[in-house]
Design a protein around this motif. Structure first.
Motif, mmCIF file in Angstrom:
data_model
loop_
_atom_site.group_PDB
_atom_site.id
_atom_site.type_symbol
_atom_site.label_atom_id
_atom_site.label_comp_id
_atom_site.label_asym_id
_atom_site.label_seq_id
_atom_site.Cartn_x
_atom_site.Cartn_y
_atom_site.Cartn_z
ATOM 1 N N ALA A 19 0.839 -1.203 0.000
ATOM 2 C CA ALA A 19 0.000 0.000 0.000
ATOM 3 C C ALA A 19 0.874 1.253 0.000
ATOM 4 O O ALA A 19 0.635 2.191 -0.779
ATOM 5 C CB ALA A 19 -0.921 -0.014 1.219
ATOM 6 N N LYS A 20 1.898 1.269 0.829
ATOM 7 C CA LYS A 20 2.767 2.456 0.914
ATOM 8 C C LYS A 20 3.536 2.666 -0.397
ATOM 9 O O LYS A 20 3.657 3.796 -0.864
ATOM 10 C CB LYS A 20 3.773 2.282 2.063
ATOM 11 C CG LYS A 20 3.153 2.386 3.440
ATOM 12 C CD LYS A 20 4.269 2.315 4.490
ATOM 13 C CE LYS A 20 3.800 1.722 5.777
ATOM 14 N NZ LYS A 20 4.849 1.438 6.727
ATOM 15 N N LEU A 21 4.043 1.581 -0.958
ATOM 16 C CA LEU A 21 4.829 1.720 -2.191
ATOM 17 C C LEU A 21 3.941 2.189 -3.351
ATOM 18 O O LEU A 21 4.350 3.049 -4.146
ATOM 19 C CB LEU A 21 5.501 0.387 -2.541
ATOM 20 C CG LEU A 21 6.405 0.418 -3.772
ATOM 21 C CD1 LEU A 21 7.572 1.409 -3.595
ATOM 22 C CD2 LEU A 21 6.957 -0.977 -4.081
ATOM 23 N N LEU A 22 2.723 1.650 -3.430
ATOM 24 C CA LEU A 22 1.827 2.078 -4.505
ATOM 25 C C LEU A 22 1.434 3.544 -4.331
ATOM 26 O O LEU A 22 1.378 4.308 -5.292
ATOM 27 C CB LEU A 22 0.589 1.177 -4.575
ATOM 28 C CG LEU A 22 0.677 0.042 -5.606
ATOM 29 C CD1 LEU A 22 1.881 -0.844 -5.422
ATOM 30 C CD2 LEU A 22 -0.600 -0.792 -5.625
ATOM 31 N N LYS A 23 1.192 3.938 -3.090
ATOM 32 C CA LYS A 23 0.861 5.353 -2.860
ATOM 33 C C LYS A 23 2.042 6.237 -3.271
ATOM 34 O O LYS A 23 1.867 7.240 -3.962
ATOM 35 C CB LYS A 23 0.505 5.584 -1.388
ATOM 36 C CG LYS A 23 0.059 7.018 -1.160
ATOM 37 C CD LYS A 23 -0.255 7.356 0.273
ATOM 38 C CE LYS A 23 -0.626 8.847 0.337
ATOM 39 N NZ LYS A 23 -0.683 9.358 1.689
ATOM 40 N N GLY A 26 2.264 6.981 -6.862
ATOM 41 C CA GLY A 26 1.258 7.819 -7.509
ATOM 42 C C GLY A 26 -0.125 7.209 -7.652
ATOM 43 O O GLY A 26 -0.994 7.795 -8.292
ATOM 44 N N TYR A 27 -0.340 6.037 -7.073
ATOM 45 C CA TYR A 27 -1.665 5.412 -7.153
ATOM 46 C C TYR A 27 -2.558 5.908 -6.012
ATOM 47 O O TYR A 27 -2.062 6.266 -4.932
ATOM 48 C CB TYR A 27 -1.543 3.884 -7.054
ATOM 49 C CG TYR A 27 -0.825 3.263 -8.234
ATOM 50 C CD1 TYR A 27 -1.514 2.891 -9.381
ATOM 51 C CD2 TYR A 27 0.554 3.070 -8.210
ATOM 52 C CE1 TYR A 27 -0.852 2.331 -10.469
ATOM 53 C CE2 TYR A 27 1.231 2.515 -9.293
ATOM 54 C CZ TYR A 27 0.523 2.150 -10.413
ATOM 55 O OH TYR A 27 1.182 1.597 -11.498
ATOM 56 N N ASN A 28 -3.882 5.925 -6.265
ATOM 57 C CA ASN A 28 -4.850 6.054 -5.168
ATOM 58 C C ASN A 28 -4.923 4.688 -4.512
ATOM 59 O O ASN A 28 -5.113 3.694 -5.213
ATOM 60 C CB ASN A 28 -6.259 6.364 -5.685
ATOM 61 C CG ASN A 28 -6.368 7.765 -6.231
ATOM 62 O OD1 ASN A 28 -5.689 8.668 -5.763
ATOM 63 N ND2 ASN A 28 -7.222 7.932 -7.227
ATOM 64 N N VAL A 29 -4.831 4.643 -3.205
ATOM 65 C CA VAL A 29 -4.786 3.339 -2.530
ATOM 66 C C VAL A 29 -5.839 3.283 -1.435
ATOM 67 O O VAL A 29 -6.029 4.251 -0.691
ATOM 68 C CB VAL A 29 -3.388 3.088 -1.920
ATOM 69 C CG1 VAL A 29 -3.342 1.772 -1.170
ATOM 70 C CG2 VAL A 29 -2.310 3.107 -3.004
ATOM 71 N N VAL A 30 -6.523 2.144 -1.341
ATOM 72 C CA VAL A 30 -7.426 1.846 -0.235
ATOM 73 C C VAL A 30 -6.981 0.509 0.349
ATOM 74 O O VAL A 30 -6.698 -0.440 -0.398
ATOM 75 C CB VAL A 30 -8.898 1.740 -0.698
ATOM 76 C CG1 VAL A 30 -9.822 1.505 0.488
ATOM 77 C CG2 VAL A 30 -9.319 2.981 -1.478
ATOM 78 N N ALA A 31 -6.901 0.452 1.685
ATOM 79 C CA ALA A 31 -6.439 -0.782 2.337
ATOM 80 C C ALA A 31 -7.576 -1.421 3.130
ATOM 81 O O ALA A 31 -8.229 -0.761 3.936
ATOM 82 C CB ALA A 31 -5.265 -0.473 3.261
ATOM 83 N N ASN A 32 -7.783 -2.694 2.880
ATOM 84 C CA ASN A 32 -8.745 -3.481 3.667
ATOM 85 C C ASN A 32 -8.033 -4.084 4.883
ATOM 86 O O ASN A 32 -6.833 -4.346 4.851
ATOM 87 C CB ASN A 32 -9.329 -4.600 2.781
ATOM 88 C CG ASN A 32 -9.706 -5.838 3.573
ATOM 89 O OD1 ASN A 32 -8.889 -6.738 3.795
ATOM 90 N ND2 ASN A 32 -10.926 -5.898 4.027
ATOM 91 N N PHE A 33 -8.805 -4.297 5.940
ATOM 92 C CA PHE A 33 -8.269 -5.008 7.107
ATOM 93 C C PHE A 33 -9.425 -5.778 7.734
ATOM 94 O O PHE A 33 -10.594 -5.553 7.420
ATOM 95 C CB PHE A 33 -7.661 -4.033 8.130
ATOM 96 C CG PHE A 33 -8.688 -3.169 8.818
ATOM 97 C CD1 PHE A 33 -9.177 -2.033 8.202
ATOM 98 C CD2 PHE A 33 -9.184 -3.513 10.071
ATOM 99 C CE1 PHE A 33 -10.153 -1.239 8.817
ATOM 100 C CE2 PHE A 33 -10.153 -2.731 10.700
ATOM 101 C CZ PHE A 33 -10.632 -1.586 10.063
ATOM 102 N N PHE A 34 -9.089 -6.675 8.637
ATOM 103 C CA PHE A 34 -10.135 -7.379 9.402
ATOM 104 C C PHE A 34 -9.530 -7.913 10.684
ATOM 105 O O PHE A 34 -8.519 -8.621 10.645
ATOM 106 C CB PHE A 34 -10.734 -8.536 8.592
ATOM 107 C CG PHE A 34 -11.858 -9.223 9.317
ATOM 108 C CD1 PHE A 34 -13.045 -8.556 9.590
ATOM 109 C CD2 PHE A 34 -11.726 -10.542 9.749
ATOM 110 C CE1 PHE A 34 -14.080 -9.180 10.265
ATOM 111 C CE2 PHE A 34 -12.758 -11.176 10.429
ATOM 112 C CZ PHE A 34 -13.936 -10.494 10.691
#
Ligand code: CAA
Length: 240
Positions: A19-23, A26-34
């Motif tokens: 997630a951090k590397l994609l952000k 330059g990407y928009n990033v959304v992270a799922n968790f559970f």
């Protein structure tokens, strides 16, 4: 055009590094968790990346949650199926629950997520899906009949969906990380992990960022001709 990436299990370990590397790329990033709300809060506080909690092994919850993500952040162009659990146990002692929980999260979760995004990707004629498998899908591992079966299933799933999706501009690939310095691997008994690490030619565990680099490579627009592949990043421990 800024692509939107959704990463499951995205607030810790390989998922957080991705997630951090994609952000940062330059990407928009959304992270799922559970189930790890404290990690999710800390991750969001540290990175500013939006986080959404749901159980990827629950089909209905996943369809609803992905629809909500798309409403709030735009269509998902990139899906990284990283969420996974272990329940290590030799087969002669393994319970049905230990078998099924791993299959449900690690394999069915991959189906549930892909099913939620695939029609949108097909309509838009673009998609990048990366499914996180494991070195142990390829090599097998003492105490991991459940995990190795789920992660090997992910590779067959990947190759099949890649064939179905190639004509629609969607690539589907798997990454097979080796033993990586994450909470999951640190939970392996120290003596066992010592032996495993000693058998890695590079001589150490992977850093999560070293796996994330592989994901970034596969999700770029330029990676359009790579599909159905399984990229091993394992320090030479298993050469398939
Ligand atoms: N190969 C052959 N024999 C082994 C062995 C191995 N790798 N490991 C243990 N044994 C033997 C032991 O020497 C012991 O032999 P005896 O009965 O003759 O004494 C017997 O098998 C039982 O071993 P344990 O005492 O270890 O059995 P246990 O039930 O206490 O533990 C286990 C079994 C939970 C599977 C434990 O060995 C373990 O945690 N192993 C690690 C599994 C692993 O690598 N998991 C990876 C998690 S991280 C991950 O999955 C991420 C990723 O993608 C890489």
């Amino acid at each position: 055009m800024t692509r939107t990436a959704l990463i499951t299990g995205g607030v810790s370990g390989i998922g957080a590094a991705t997630a951090k590397l994609l952000k940062a790329s330059g990407y928009n990033v959304v992270a799922n968790f559970f189930g790890n709300d404290a990690d999710a809060d800390a991750f969001h506080g540290e990175t500013g990346i939006p986080v959404r909690g749901w159980d990827v092994s629950n089909f209905d919850a996943t369809q609803k949650a992905v629809a909500a993500v798309e409403k709030d952040f735009g269509a998902v162009d990139i899906l990284v199926n990283n969420a996974g659990i272990t329940q290590d146990c030799t087969l002669h002692k393994m319970s049905y629950a230990q078998w099924h929980s791993v299959i449900d999260v690690d394999l069915t979760g991959c189906f549930n997520m892909c099913r939620a995004v695939i029609n949108g990707m097909r309509d838009r004629r673009f998609g990048r899906i990366v499914n996180v498998s494991s070195i142990n899908a390829l090599s097998g591992q003492f105490g991991q009949t459940n995990y190795a079966a789920a992660k090997a299933g992910v590779i067959g799933f990947t190759k099949s969906l890649a064939q179905e999706s190639a004509s629609r501009g969607i690539t589907v690939n798997a990454i097979a990380p080796g033993y990586t310095d994450t909470g999951m691997v640190r939970a392996v008994p120290a003596k066992v992990l010592e032996g495993i690490t000693a058998a890695v030619p590079v001589g150490r565990l992977a850093e999560p960022e070293e796996i994330a680099r592989g994901v970034l490579f596969l999700v770029e627009d330029h990676a359009a001709f790579i599909t159905g592949a399984t990229l091993s990043i394992n320090g030479g421990k298993y050469m398939a």
